[in-house]
Design a protein around this motif. Sequence first.
Motif, short mmCIF file in Angstrom:
data_model
loop_
_atom_site.label_atom_id
_atom_site.label_comp_id
_atom_site.label_asym_id
_atom_site.label_seq_id
_atom_site.Cartn_x
_atom_site.Cartn_y
_atom_site.Cartn_z
N SER A 1 0.85 -1.19 0.00
CA SER A 1 0.00 0.00 0.00
C SER A 1 0.88 1.24 0.00
CB SER A 1 -0.91 0.00 1.23
OG SER A 1 -1.73 1.15 1.25
N ARG A 2 0.57 2.20 -0.85
CA ARG A 2 1.36 3.43 -0.92
C ARG A 2 0.44 4.64 -0.78
NH1 ARG A 2 3.08 3.14 -7.36
NH2 ARG A 2 1.00 2.74 -8.17
N ILE A 3 1.04 5.79 -0.53
CA ILE A 3 0.30 7.02 -0.30
C ILE A 3 0.22 7.82 -1.59
CG2 ILE A 3 0.13 9.14 1.03
CD1 ILE A 3 -0.16 6.54 2.68
N GLY A 4 -1.00 8.09 -2.04
CA GLY A 4 -1.22 8.91 -3.21
C GLY A 4 -1.52 10.35 -2.82
N ILE A 5 -1.19 11.27 -3.71
CA ILE A 5 -1.42 12.69 -3.46
C ILE A 5 -1.82 13.36 -4.77
CG2 ILE A 5 1.05 13.20 -3.69
CD1 ILE A 5 0.63 15.47 -1.67
N GLU A 6 -2.84 14.19 -4.71
CA GLU A 6 -3.34 14.86 -5.90
C GLU A 6 -3.61 16.33 -5.57
OE1 GLU A 6 -6.48 13.28 -8.89
OE2 GLU A 6 -7.61 14.45 -7.43
N GLN A 7 -3.15 17.22 -6.46
CA GLN A 7 -3.44 18.64 -6.31
C GLN A 7 -4.42 19.06 -7.40
OE1 GLN A 7 -1.15 22.92 -5.63
NE2 GLN A 7 -0.03 21.22 -6.51
N ARG A 8 -5.42 19.84 -6.99
CA ARG A 8 -6.41 20.39 -7.92
C ARG A 8 -6.40 21.91 -7.81
NH1 ARG A 8 -10.96 16.66 -9.44
NH2 ARG A 8 -10.18 14.56 -8.99
N ASP A 9 -6.77 22.57 -8.89
CA ASP A 9 -6.82 24.02 -8.83
C ASP A 9 -8.06 24.46 -8.06
OD1 ASP A 9 -9.02 23.91 -10.58
OD2 ASP A 9 -7.83 24.43 -12.35
N ALA A 10 -8.26 25.77 -7.95
CA ALA A 10 -9.35 26.30 -7.13
C ALA A 10 -10.72 25.82 -7.59
CB ALA A 10 -9.30 27.83 -7.12
N ASN A 11 -10.85 25.52 -8.89
CA ASN A 11 -12.12 25.04 -9.43
C ASN A 11 -12.29 23.53 -9.33
OD1 ASN A 11 -13.38 27.52 -10.56
ND2 ASN A 11 -11.45 27.61 -11.69
N GLY A 12 -11.25 22.85 -8.87
CA GLY A 12 -11.35 21.41 -8.70
C GLY A 12 -10.79 20.58 -9.85
N LYS A 13 -10.07 21.21 -10.77
CA LYS A 13 -9.46 20.48 -11.88
C LYS A 13 -8.09 19.94 -11.47
CE LYS A 13 -8.00 21.00 -16.70
NZ LYS A 13 -7.84 21.94 -17.84
N THR A 14 -7.85 18.66 -11.74
CA THR A 14 -6.59 18.03 -11.36
C THR A 14 -5.42 18.64 -12.11
OG1 THR A 14 -7.73 15.94 -10.91
CG2 THR A 14 -5.34 15.85 -11.19
N THR A 15 -4.37 19.00 -11.36
CA THR A 15 -3.15 19.53 -11.98
C THR A 15 -1.95 18.60 -11.75
OG1 THR A 15 -2.64 20.83 -10.00
CG2 THR A 15 -3.92 21.91 -11.73
N THR A 16 -1.94 17.89 -10.64
CA THR A 16 -0.81 17.02 -10.30
C THR A 16 -1.32 15.80 -9.55
OG1 THR A 16 0.48 19.03 -9.93
CG2 THR A 16 1.48 16.97 -9.25
N LYS A 17 -0.77 14.66 -9.89
CA LYS A 17 -1.14 13.43 -9.20
C LYS A 17 0.08 12.53 -9.11
CE LYS A 17 -4.53 9.66 -9.31
NZ LYS A 17 -5.74 9.15 -10.01
N SER A 18 0.36 11.99 -7.92
CA SER A 18 1.58 11.23 -7.75
C SER A 18 1.50 10.36 -6.51
CB SER A 18 2.77 12.18 -7.66
OG SER A 18 3.96 11.45 -7.74
N TYR A 19 2.63 9.74 -6.16
CA TYR A 19 2.75 8.92 -4.95
C TYR A 19 4.00 9.34 -4.21
CZ TYR A 19 -0.77 6.17 -7.27
OH TYR A 19 -1.93 5.78 -7.91
N ILE A 20 3.93 9.40 -2.89
CA ILE A 20 5.06 9.90 -2.11
C ILE A 20 5.71 8.83 -1.26
CG2 ILE A 20 4.18 12.26 -2.10
CD1 ILE A 20 3.40 11.69 0.88
N THR A 21 5.24 7.60 -1.37
CA THR A 21 5.94 6.48 -0.75
C THR A 21 6.25 5.46 -1.83
OG1 THR A 21 3.85 5.40 -0.14
CG2 THR A 21 4.92 6.79 1.54
N SER A 22 7.22 4.61 -1.58
CA SER A 22 7.71 3.72 -2.63
C SER A 22 6.76 2.55 -2.87
CB SER A 22 9.09 3.16 -2.23
OG SER A 22 8.96 2.18 -1.23
N GLN A 23 7.00 1.86 -3.98
CA GLN A 23 6.17 0.70 -4.33
C GLN A 23 6.46 -0.50 -3.45
OE1 GLN A 23 5.94 -0.25 -8.46
NE2 GLN A 23 5.69 1.88 -9.11
N THR A 24 7.47 -0.43 -2.62
CA THR A 24 7.75 -1.54 -1.70
C THR A 24 7.24 -1.23 -0.30
OG1 THR A 24 9.95 -0.64 -1.21
CG2 THR A 24 9.79 -2.24 -3.00
N SER A 25 6.63 -0.06 -0.11
CA SER A 25 6.15 0.31 1.22
C SER A 25 4.80 -0.33 1.51
CB SER A 25 6.03 1.83 1.34
OG SER A 25 4.96 2.31 0.54
N ASN A 26 4.39 -0.24 2.75
CA ASN A 26 3.05 -0.69 3.16
C ASN A 26 2.49 0.40 4.05
OD1 ASN A 26 0.75 -2.14 3.53
ND2 ASN A 26 1.72 -3.84 4.61
N SER A 27 2.04 1.50 3.42
CA SER A 27 1.66 2.71 4.12
C SER A 27 0.15 2.94 4.04
CB SER A 27 2.39 3.92 3.53
OG SER A 27 3.78 3.69 3.47
#
Length: 408
Positions: free
Chosen positions: A347-373
Amino acid sequence: MQKASLLLLLVATIFTYSCKTEDKKATIMASNETIIDTAAGSCPYLTKDSKDRVVLSWIKKVNPVTSVFCYAISQDEGKTFGKAVEIPGSTNVHPQGENMPKVIVKPSGEIIATWGAANPNPINQYSGLVYYSQSFDGGRTWTKPKSLTVDTASFDQRYFDMALLPNGEAGITWLDNRKHWKGEGSGLYYAITNGKNGFQNERLISGPCCQCCRTDLFVDKNKDIHVLYRAIINDSIRDMVHIVSMDDGRTFTAPKRISQDNWVISGCPHTGPAMAENELGIHFTWFTGGAGSGIYYNNSKDNGKTFTSRDSVSGKAAKHCQIASLPNDNILIVWNESFPNGNKFSSRIGIEQRDANGKTTTKSYITSQTSNSSFPVIYPINANKIVIAYTENIKDKDHVFFKQVSLN
């Protein structure tokens, strides 16, 4: 970095992820993760104190059968945290990421630490109780822990949330076995503090609620009090509903679904909703298994009268979402997401940023694929920096980690 024995900096790779938007390349960069305590722990929560310092609370495992509720304060915007403060009398705390304990600090400086304890009984073996303790001297001394309610008819209190109210007091919502209808579902209760006297004047404000998903309590800039929870609708549908009080909590509107997911399930997913606010309105994120499993986002620009169509954040393996608004009115959503890892799942941690209107601008993961977070929580420092904390399982033991995340 403070030379606190509780902090251990782990050697970790800086994970940088990029994704293209329509007109620019956006980047999320996470610092090295840091463990808050070398002892096993879980259930992190982030807030701020009356001096705008970041506060991280968590459950520390003292031995195989005993845990204690702790918190620590950062003097450097979440880069490091000071010595842990253990809440006296909290050894009955029951670790449960969906029912995480919380600390709230009033403008007066009063600290309230609130946690859940197990209360199995013949009626419900999964029942729990909520306790709290107060400190009026910056955490040096604490009151004897109190039960959230003195009503003996209440034997199950769980999945609470707290928020500061416009008058400087604290409000709390929770799920309770007390209700005035027959059939399944918990009652949604609300209470507020009264000076140094703790939580008072509890009352039922809505229901029926799904029994095992956390509630979310939020106060907007207009001083309206919002509550978000998973309801039981027509005895079978478990969708997210919103209620709001525009008179300081004296009355609340009738519950209204934020999305017509129509999720029919005989059970509880143990994953609650979250909301935040920017200049355009109230923003929501939640998990559903209806009409496509996963985490979704939408918003309301008219205080919950209408809601935009839902927009997917992540797929069916994603749960435990949280949301925050940034000073530039952008929206940030975090969650944990399972994925195959050899003959098991990680399990990894996902993070997504959206602009003020709610449109996605950035989406990524901040823990590795070998983590269990899992169970991430966030606290914004400014428009370009946040603190994130989460539980990570290492060699069959849970530990609480935190890191700063830069948003560009």
